[in-house]
Write an enzyme that holds these catalytic residues in place. Structure first.
Site, PDB file in Angstrom:
ATOM      1  CG  ASP A  13      -1.870  -1.200   1.214  1.00  0.00           C
ATOM      2  OD1 ASP A  13      -2.285  -1.626   0.125  1.00  0.00           O
ATOM      3  OD2 ASP A  13      -2.160  -1.734   2.310  1.00  0.00           O
ATOM      4  CE  LYS A  16       2.390  -2.616  -4.288  1.00  0.00           C
ATOM      5  NZ  LYS A  16       2.111  -2.194  -2.897  1.00  0.00           N
ATOM      6  CG  ASN A  38      -2.626 -10.953  -2.454  1.00  0.00           C
ATOM      7  OD1 ASN A  38      -2.567 -10.769  -3.657  1.00  0.00           O
ATOM      8  ND2 ASN A  38      -1.615 -11.466  -1.769  1.00  0.00           N
ATOM      9  N   GLY A  40      -4.473  -4.452  -3.733  1.00  0.00           N
ATOM     10  CA  GLY A  40      -5.499  -3.445  -3.971  1.00  0.00           C
ATOM     11  C   GLY A  40      -4.788  -2.176  -4.367  1.00  0.00           C
ATOM     12  CG  HIS A  41      -2.234  -2.107  -6.923  1.00  0.00           C
ATOM     13  ND1 HIS A  41      -1.435  -2.743  -7.822  1.00  0.00           N
ATOM     14  CD2 HIS A  41      -1.877  -2.594  -5.714  1.00  0.00           C
ATOM     15  CE1 HIS A  41      -0.620  -3.586  -7.191  1.00  0.00           C
ATOM     16  NE2 HIS A  41      -0.893  -3.521  -5.901  1.00  0.00           N
ATOM     17  CD  GLN A 226       0.811  -9.007  -2.438  1.00  0.00           C
ATOM     18  OE1 GLN A 226       1.490  -9.671  -3.196  1.00  0.00           O
ATOM     19  NE2 GLN A 226      -0.456  -8.736  -2.710  1.00  0.00           N
ATOM     20  CB  THR A 241       1.850 -12.211   0.808  1.00  0.00           C
ATOM     21  OG1 THR A 241       0.831 -12.806   0.004  1.00  0.00           O
ATOM     22  CG2 THR A 241       3.055 -11.827  -0.052  1.00  0.00           C
ATOM     23  NE  ARG A 307      -4.043   0.441   3.358  1.00  0.00           N
ATOM     24  CZ  ARG A 307      -4.168   1.167   2.252  1.00  0.00           C
ATOM     25  NH1 ARG A 307      -3.811   2.425   2.229  1.00  0.00           N
ATOM     26  NH2 ARG A 307      -4.667   0.626   1.160  1.00  0.00           N
ATOM     27  CG  LEU A 334       6.542  15.007   1.385  1.00  0.00           C
ATOM     28  CD1 LEU A 334       7.551  14.256   2.255  1.00  0.00           C
ATOM     29  CD2 LEU A 334       7.277  15.876   0.371  1.00  0.00           C
ATOM     30  CG  ASP A 335      -0.121  14.382   0.365  1.00  0.00           C
ATOM     31  OD1 ASP A 335       0.602  13.556  -0.228  1.00  0.00           O
ATOM     32  OD2 ASP A 335      -1.306  14.141   0.681  1.00  0.00           O
ATOM     33  CB  SER A 417      -2.539  14.711  -4.339  1.00  0.00           C
ATOM     34  OG  SER A 417      -3.095  14.419  -5.605  1.00  0.00           O
TER      35      SER A 417
HETATM   36  P1  GDP Z   1      -0.722   0.177  -3.563  1.00  0.00           P
HETATM   37  O1  GDP Z   1      -1.318  -1.061  -3.023  1.00  0.00           O
HETATM   38  O2  GDP Z   1       0.751   0.266  -3.305  1.00  0.00           O
HETATM   39  O3  GDP Z   1      -1.054   0.431  -4.994  1.00  0.00           O
HETATM   40  O4  GDP Z   1      -1.338   1.361  -2.724  1.00  0.00           O
HETATM   41  P2  GDP Z   1      -2.921   1.569  -2.411  1.00  0.00           P
HETATM   42  O5  GDP Z   1      -3.574   2.053  -3.656  1.00  0.00           O
HETATM   43  O6  GDP Z   1      -3.472   0.371  -1.735  1.00  0.00           O
HETATM   44  O7  GDP Z   1      -2.841   2.675  -1.287  1.00  0.00           O
HETATM   45  C1  GDP Z   1      -2.306   3.956  -1.537  1.00  0.00           C
HETATM   46  C2  GDP Z   1      -3.435   4.982  -1.321  1.00  0.00           C
HETATM   47  O8  GDP Z   1      -2.842   6.263  -1.239  1.00  0.00           O
HETATM   48  C3  GDP Z   1      -4.413   5.056  -2.472  1.00  0.00           C
HETATM   49  O9  GDP Z   1      -5.666   5.370  -1.952  1.00  0.00           O
HETATM   50  C4  GDP Z   1      -3.884   6.177  -3.337  1.00  0.00           C
HETATM   51  O10 GDP Z   1      -4.899   6.835  -4.067  1.00  0.00           O
HETATM   52  C5  GDP Z   1      -3.303   7.094  -2.300  1.00  0.00           C
HETATM   53  N1  GDP Z   1      -2.123   7.855  -2.723  1.00  0.00           N
HETATM   54  C6  GDP Z   1      -1.139   7.492  -3.584  1.00  0.00           C
HETATM   55  N2  GDP Z   1      -0.176   8.446  -3.623  1.00  0.00           N
HETATM   56  C7  GDP Z   1      -0.561   9.420  -2.778  1.00  0.00           C
HETATM   57  C8  GDP Z   1       0.018  10.664  -2.359  1.00  0.00           C
HETATM   58  O11 GDP Z   1       1.104  11.039  -2.770  1.00  0.00           O
HETATM   59  N3  GDP Z   1      -0.677  11.412  -1.439  1.00  0.00           N
HETATM   60  C9  GDP Z   1      -1.875  11.003  -0.939  1.00  0.00           C
HETATM   61  N4  GDP Z   1      -2.473  11.777  -0.046  1.00  0.00           N
HETATM   62  N5  GDP Z   1      -2.460   9.842  -1.305  1.00  0.00           N
HETATM   63  C10 GDP Z   1      -1.801   9.066  -2.208  1.00  0.00           C
HETATM   64  P1  IMO Z   2      -0.906  -4.249  -2.170  1.00  0.00           P
HETATM   65  O1  IMO Z   2      -0.465  -4.808  -3.510  1.00  0.00           O
HETATM   66  C1  IMO Z   2      -0.948  -4.674   2.156  1.00  0.00           C
HETATM   67  C2  IMO Z   2      -1.037  -8.755   3.743  1.00  0.00           C
HETATM   68  C3  IMO Z   2      -2.291  -9.195   4.458  1.00  0.00           C
HETATM   69  C4  IMO Z   2      -1.681 -10.152   5.480  1.00  0.00           C
HETATM   70  C5  IMO Z   2      -0.568 -10.818   4.692  1.00  0.00           C
HETATM   71  C6  IMO Z   2      -0.928 -12.176   4.094  1.00  0.00           C
HETATM   72  O2  IMO Z   2      -2.202  -3.524  -2.202  1.00  0.00           O
HETATM   73  O3  IMO Z   2       0.215  -3.489  -1.555  1.00  0.00           O
HETATM   74  P2  IMO Z   2      -2.418 -12.904   2.007  1.00  0.00           P
HETATM   75  O4  IMO Z   2      -3.867 -12.705   1.725  1.00  0.00           O
HETATM   76  O5  IMO Z   2      -1.510 -12.328   0.961  1.00  0.00           O
HETATM   77  O6  IMO Z   2      -2.081 -14.337   2.324  1.00  0.00           O
HETATM   78  O7  IMO Z   2      -2.154 -12.086   3.391  1.00  0.00           O
HETATM   79  O8  IMO Z   2      -0.235  -9.916   3.644  1.00  0.00           O
HETATM   80  N1  IMO Z   2      -1.243  -8.236   2.375  1.00  0.00           N
HETATM   81  C7  IMO Z   2      -1.176  -6.937   2.045  1.00  0.00           C
HETATM   82  N2  IMO Z   2      -0.992  -5.851   2.816  1.00  0.00           N
HETATM   83  N3  IMO Z   2      -1.061  -4.545   0.827  1.00  0.00           N
HETATM   84  C8  IMO Z   2      -1.211  -5.632   0.035  1.00  0.00           C
HETATM   85  O9  IMO Z   2      -1.184  -5.577  -1.312  1.00  0.00           O
HETATM   86  C9  IMO Z   2      -1.325  -6.908   0.650  1.00  0.00           C
HETATM   87  N4  IMO Z   2      -1.506  -8.160   0.183  1.00  0.00           N
HETATM   88  C10 IMO Z   2      -1.445  -8.968   1.246  1.00  0.00           C
HETATM   89  O10 IMO Z   2      -2.951  -8.114   5.065  1.00  0.00           O
HETATM   90  O11 IMO Z   2      -1.098  -9.413   6.518  1.00  0.00           O
HETATM   91 MG    MG Z   3      -2.873  -1.677  -1.805  1.00  0.00          MG
END
Ligand code: GDP
Ligand code: IMO
Ligand code: MG
Length: 432
Positions: A13, A16, A38, A40-41, A226, A241, A307, A334-335, A417
């Site tokens: 998270d 990416k 698993n 979530g982007h 991940q 994972t 989280r 950073l924001d 952002s």
């Molecule tokens: P990922 O799993 O690595 O793709 O990350 P996620 O999408 O699960 O979580 C990142 C969250 O932060 C998402 O809701 C994005 O829209 C948000 N996000 C990404 N970059 C920034 C940033 O620079 N600033 C803020 N405030 N939010 C961001």
């Molecule tokens: P993204 O790609 C954050 C965590 C789960 C759990 C552990 C094992 O959005 O960054 P699993 O279902 O993979 O066997 O769970 O890994 N986990 C993540 N945490 N971001 C993810 O993906 C994750 N994918 C799995 O919360 O702790």
């Molecule tokens: Mg994610």
């Protein structure tokens, strides 16, 4: 460099999806190489949010080819549902813009159920991992156990029944042990035949496709899911994972040789978060942790779970820089730090009265390592939406420089952002 690998350098998270979407403008092909739904982007483009779990984030850009490599575990129901969901948002996915590796492993409903049974049982004994309950771990177990059903098996109805029998011998023994009802051969055959027609049109020999593309000079972007601290080998085992999440897996999980991987971009959040159980040395249980969670909207995309939040841990990211061979980082969110009086950064730990500069592999030692912090002055100005260095307050620049120095890698991109274009380019990974 022609190709770029994006990996998470913390516990997932890190942002990416946003960075892959931004970079995919410069790429021809975007490839997922491990994990499954698993992940979530979240991408935000002109105020519209797209949530992707299994599909590569490049899929929202017209004219780009999205590829799901052999290292991914694919739930066919999730794949079909995500294609439908994106279709409703105006993103059309056809075999023209999505290919799925013929040798990728399938996640079936029995994997999802097993994940849930185990997590429920572990809740009572206190050994829960806090998985996403998507069947990821059980599917990888079957892959390594050489009894998995793979995408190509959907096209081979003659040999499929014997493969299903082998799989069920294993799973029904497990289910009996857990006191859960057994599954019939017919139920699995029905499940597989109900998805085959929808999945098979996307099937391709991905390593051949990538090899041809590479020879023609195509730019390939690899999208990790991940993060490094969730890697099955390099992470905080067993709270990880079930796949290798490090950059080296981009080669094994796609069929392209490691010599062609190119620039390794580590996506790094300006603070730290973690979902699920496991050690987290810089976790904050106070109002600052709450502030980061609220300001950063730190709720899981997949499970909606809150989280856990804490200070930036430079010792952990330094470890990620080494394990991935990170060339540069994209520093995100950073924001979210705007307005804090002071900021702490973890530079190492104390363990049994000794100073150490990295987190040891032992579960017990990880749980008792205490962070050693340095403190920096915060900034009061808003950095939300900043699109150039000139827009950043001096203290924010100081924070970024300190991060670079402590982790031993430069900032190539800086995100301020969720919006695609609120991104500062320092070094273009495709040109470096
Ligand atoms: P990922 O799993 O690595 O793709 O990350 P996620 O999408 O699960 O979580 C990142 C969250 O932060 C998402 O809701 C994005 O829209 C948000 N996000 C990404 N970059 C920034 C940033 O620079 N600033 C803020 N405030 N939010 C961001
Ligand atoms: P993204 O790609 C954050 C965590 C789960 C759990 C552990 C094992 O959005 O960054 P699993 O279902 O993979 O066997 O769970 O890994 N986990 C993540 N945490 N971001 C993810 O993906 C994750 N994918 C799995 O919360 O702790
Ligand atoms: Mg994610």
């Amino acid at each position: 460099m022609t190709n770029v690998v994006v990996v998470g350098s913390q516990w997932g998270d890190e942002g990416k999806g946003k960075i892959v979407d931004w970079l995919s403008e410069r790429a021809d092909i975007v490839v997922r190489f491990q994990g499954g739904h698993n992940a979530g982007h979240t991408l935000v483009i002109d105020g519209v949010s797209y949530k992707l779990s299994l599909l590569p984030s490049g899929v929202v850009r017209p004219g780009k080819l999205a590829v799901i490599g052999n290292g991914v575990v694919i739930d066919p129901h999730a794949l079909i549902a995500e294609i439908d969901k994106l279709g409703k948002q105006g993103v059309t996915i056809t075999p023209e813009n999505l290919r799925v590796a013929d040798n990728a492993t399938l996640i079936l409903s029995l994997h999802r159920e097993l994940d849930g049974f185990r997590e429920d049982a572990a809740s009572n004994s206190g050994t829960k991992i806090g998985t996403t309950r998507r069947g990821i771990g059980p599917a990888y177990e079957d892959k390594v156990g050489r009894r998995a059903i793979r995408v190509m098996d959907l096209a081979d109805l003659e040999t499929l029944p014997a493969k299903v029998d082998r799989l069920l011998t294993h799973h029904n023994a497990l289910r009996r042990g857990l006191g859960e009802p057994e599954i019939s051969h017919d139920a699995i055959m029905l499940e597989l035949s109900s998805v085959a027609d929808k999945v098979l049109p996307f099937m391709d020999t991905v390593w051949v496709l990538l090899d041809k593309a590479r020879r023609k000079g195509a730019r390939i972007l690899f999208e990790g899911a991940q993060g490094t601290l969730l890697d099955i080998d390099h992470g905080t085992y067993p709270f990880v994972t079930s796949s290798n999440t490090v950059a080296g897996q981009a080669a094994a999980g796609s069929g392209m040789g490691p010599g062609s991987l190119g620039y390794i971009l580590g996506i790094t959040k300006a603070y730290t978060t973690r979902v699920g159980e496991g050690p987290f040395p810089t976790e904050l249980h106070d109002e600052i942790g709450q502030f980061l969670g609220e300001r950063g909207h730190e709720f899981g995309t997949v499970t909606g779970r809150k989280r856990r939040c804490g200070w930036f841990d430079a010792a952990l990211v330094r470890q990620s820089v080494a394990a991935n061979g990170i060339t540069g980082i994209a520093l995100t969110k950073l924001d979210v730090l705007d307005g804090l009086d002071e900021l702490k950064i973890c530079v190492g730990y104390t363990l049994d009265g000794q100073q150490i500069d990295h987190l040891p592999a032992s579960q017990a030692q990880q749980a008792s390592a205490k962070p050693v912090y340095i403190t920096l002055e915060g900034w009061k100005e808003s950095t939300v939406g900043a699109r150039s260095w000139a827009d950043l307050p001096a203290q924010a620049i100081k924070y970024v420089r300190q991060v670079e120095e402590l982790i031993g890698a430069p900032v190539a991109l800086l995100s301020t952002s969720p919006e695609r274009d609120d991104t500062i380019l320092v070094t273009d990974p495709f040109e470096d």
